[in-house]
Scaffold this motif. Sequence first.
Motif, short mmCIF file in Angstrom:
data_model
loop_
_atom_site.label_atom_id
_atom_site.label_comp_id
_atom_site.label_asym_id
_atom_site.label_seq_id
_atom_site.Cartn_x
_atom_site.Cartn_y
_atom_site.Cartn_z
N LEU A 1 13.51 -18.04 -5.05
CA LEU A 1 14.56 -18.27 -6.14
C LEU A 1 13.82 -18.47 -7.51
CD1 LEU A 1 17.64 -20.14 -5.31
CD2 LEU A 1 17.52 -18.02 -5.84
N ARG A 2 12.52 -19.11 -7.53
CA ARG A 2 11.65 -19.44 -8.49
C ARG A 2 10.72 -18.03 -8.80
NH1 ARG A 2 10.89 -24.56 -5.98
NH2 ARG A 2 8.94 -24.16 -5.14
N ASN A 3 10.75 -17.15 -7.94
CA ASN A 3 9.97 -15.90 -8.24
C ASN A 3 10.56 -14.51 -8.26
OD1 ASN A 3 6.89 -16.90 -8.15
ND2 ASN A 3 7.88 -18.09 -6.50
N LEU A 4 11.65 -14.41 -7.84
CA LEU A 4 12.37 -13.31 -7.92
C LEU A 4 12.77 -13.08 -9.31
CD1 LEU A 4 14.58 -13.30 -4.70
CD2 LEU A 4 12.89 -11.68 -5.10
N LYS A 5 12.55 -11.53 -9.97
CA LYS A 5 12.76 -11.62 -11.42
C LYS A 5 13.67 -10.33 -11.44
CE LYS A 5 9.25 -14.31 -12.15
NZ LYS A 5 9.39 -15.67 -12.66
N ASN B 1 26.73 -1.22 2.76
CA ASN B 1 26.03 -0.75 1.58
C ASN B 1 25.15 -1.80 1.08
OD1 ASN B 1 26.96 1.74 1.37
ND2 ASN B 1 28.73 0.84 0.28
N ILE B 2 24.47 -2.51 2.16
CA ILE B 2 23.48 -3.70 1.70
C ILE B 2 22.12 -3.33 1.85
CG2 ILE B 2 22.81 -6.08 2.64
CD1 ILE B 2 25.69 -6.43 3.53
N GLU B 3 21.37 -3.46 0.88
CA GLU B 3 19.98 -3.23 0.92
C GLU B 3 19.11 -3.94 2.15
OE1 GLU B 3 18.42 -0.50 -0.47
OE2 GLU B 3 20.08 0.32 -1.32
N VAL B 4 18.40 -3.48 2.80
CA VAL B 4 17.44 -4.29 3.66
C VAL B 4 16.01 -4.36 3.37
CG1 VAL B 4 17.14 -4.60 6.19
CG2 VAL B 4 19.32 -3.80 5.53
N VAL B 5 15.41 -5.48 3.67
CA VAL B 5 14.01 -5.55 3.50
C VAL B 5 13.53 -6.48 4.77
CG1 VAL B 5 13.93 -7.40 2.00
CG2 VAL B 5 11.89 -6.19 2.29
N LEU B 6 12.47 -6.19 5.51
CA LEU B 6 12.14 -6.94 6.52
C LEU B 6 10.85 -7.68 5.95
CD1 LEU B 6 11.86 -4.37 9.53
CD2 LEU B 6 13.72 -5.98 9.07
N SER B 7 10.63 -8.99 6.63
CA SER B 7 9.57 -9.71 6.18
C SER B 7 8.79 -10.25 7.58
CB SER B 7 9.89 -11.01 5.54
OG SER B 7 8.97 -12.00 5.31
N ILE B 8 7.44 -9.94 7.79
CA ILE B 8 6.89 -10.41 8.90
C ILE B 8 5.64 -11.23 8.37
CG2 ILE B 8 7.43 -8.76 10.39
CD1 ILE B 8 4.95 -7.23 9.96
N TYR B 9 5.04 -12.18 9.29
CA TYR B 9 4.04 -13.21 9.12
C TYR B 9 3.33 -13.74 10.32
CZ TYR B 9 8.53 -15.62 9.95
OH TYR B 9 9.74 -15.92 10.37
N PRO B 10 2.28 -13.62 10.35
CA PRO B 10 1.42 -13.86 11.70
C PRO B 10 1.13 -15.37 11.87
CG PRO B 10 -0.13 -13.52 10.04
CD PRO B 10 1.08 -13.33 9.40
N HIS B 11 1.08 -15.79 13.13
CA HIS B 11 0.83 -17.23 13.53
C HIS B 11 -0.75 -17.37 13.32
CE1 HIS B 11 4.78 -17.93 15.88
NE2 HIS B 11 4.79 -17.92 14.66
N LEU B 12 -1.20 -18.71 13.28
CA LEU B 12 -2.51 -19.00 12.83
C LEU B 12 -3.39 -18.27 14.09
CD1 LEU B 12 -4.94 -20.09 11.43
CD2 LEU B 12 -4.27 -22.30 12.67
N GLN B 13 -3.01 -18.45 15.35
CA GLN B 13 -3.78 -17.58 16.30
C GLN B 13 -4.12 -16.31 16.29
OE1 GLN B 13 -2.61 -19.25 20.32
NE2 GLN B 13 -3.65 -17.66 21.57
N GLY C 1 6.48 -17.15 0.16
CA GLY C 1 7.46 -16.82 -0.80
C GLY C 1 7.13 -16.29 -2.15
N TYR C 2 5.99 -16.68 -2.54
CA TYR C 2 5.41 -16.14 -3.79
C TYR C 2 5.24 -14.62 -3.45
CZ TYR C 2 1.93 -14.82 -7.52
OH TYR C 2 1.45 -14.14 -8.42
N HIS C 3 4.41 -14.39 -2.18
CA HIS C 3 4.23 -12.80 -2.02
C HIS C 3 5.34 -11.96 -1.72
CE1 HIS C 3 -0.25 -12.66 -2.57
NE2 HIS C 3 -0.28 -13.81 -1.79
N LEU C 4 6.25 -12.66 -1.16
CA LEU C 4 7.53 -11.89 -0.64
C LEU C 4 8.31 -11.71 -1.93
CD1 LEU C 4 9.34 -10.61 1.72
CD2 LEU C 4 10.50 -13.04 1.80
N ALA C 5 8.43 -12.47 -2.85
CA ALA C 5 9.15 -12.16 -3.91
C ALA C 5 8.44 -11.20 -4.83
CB ALA C 5 9.39 -13.50 -4.79
N ASN C 6 7.21 -10.95 -5.10
CA ASN C 6 6.47 -10.11 -5.63
C ASN C 6 6.81 -8.67 -4.90
OD1 ASN C 6 5.62 -11.83 -7.74
ND2 ASN C 6 3.38 -12.10 -6.68
N TYR C 7 6.74 -8.70 -3.91
CA TYR C 7 6.87 -7.55 -3.13
C TYR C 7 8.30 -6.95 -3.17
CZ TYR C 7 7.75 -3.88 0.40
OH TYR C 7 8.12 -2.93 1.24
N ILE C 8 9.38 -7.78 -3.31
CA ILE C 8 10.93 -7.24 -3.50
C ILE C 8 10.93 -7.06 -4.96
CG2 ILE C 8 13.27 -8.14 -3.76
CD1 ILE C 8 12.67 -9.97 -1.33
#
Length: 299
Positions: A43-47, A217-229, A286-293
């Motif tokens: 919410l803070r980063n989506l423009k 008619n909903i736009e879809v975006v996927l988000s993935i993120y790795p675990h530390l291992q 959140g910062y990078h996901l918002a920038n991507y969107i």
Amino acid sequence: NSLGLKNGEISIQKGENTKRILLMGDSFVESYDTSKSIKAILLRNLKNDNYNIELINAGVGSYSPILHYFHYKYYLKRYNSDIAIICVDMTDIRDDYYYSTLVKYDSKDKNKAVGVGNNQTLKRDLTIHGMINKNPIFSKIWICGIFSKYSNIFNYVVFTPRKEMWWRHWGDKTLIKNRPIHDYISLANGVHYKSEVAYKVTFNYLDLLIKELKDQNIEVVLSIYPHLQILQNRDTFYSKKMTDYAKKKNIPIHDLHQELLNQKDHDNYYLNGDMHFNYDGIALWGYHLANYINSVSMF
């Protein structure tokens, strides 16, 4: 709220000039502190200068695409979202594989899945009484079960995500052989012999979920993120699997993998001894996901 979500009450009617975003995921999305959650960071980063942005946090711990599908179909569909962000965690591959064994089907149409039940037999087997009845008294499963139930030190030593620990292999070898759903890392990175089957389940229910969303008619975006291992081992199997799926389906996907590797000390973004992000990790995600969107112009 009344739906059990870490979100305020949701009005069926959207506000004027509002874009409603539905955020689906597991405990990574649900978060502990709502003021530092992925929802708050987005919410803070989506423009967008043309619309008000409303974000629904529909994250629930241990949920995965199979449960997102039924959750959306029966509860979330009524809220008429404009955009859906589906966060697919590495544990989802294992979870979907397990939940698929609990799927309930329509009594008149055996091919029509209507929900996910529970497995009381498995729960009974994993109790102390169940393990005594099912396994020899000196079996690894029985011994691990006793220590796991009554010893926090044992839990820390055996289940803390560190690699190449002989005592983890001692405990895991039999557990994984008998109940492969416990081993989420090897399922996600393609090592486990059931990996392809598990990914097929996840992709099947992502297909069903995305179809439900697209039908509205909903736009879809996927988000993935790795675990530390996965970062420590430089393993990209999960990342490649998911990005190949998104490319095939022509769905935008944000992969945090490389952005985390670019950080000097990426282990500082995770909770100590846990798979989850700490608040710095959530903020980075959140910062990078918002920038991507923002960059793919979804509004």
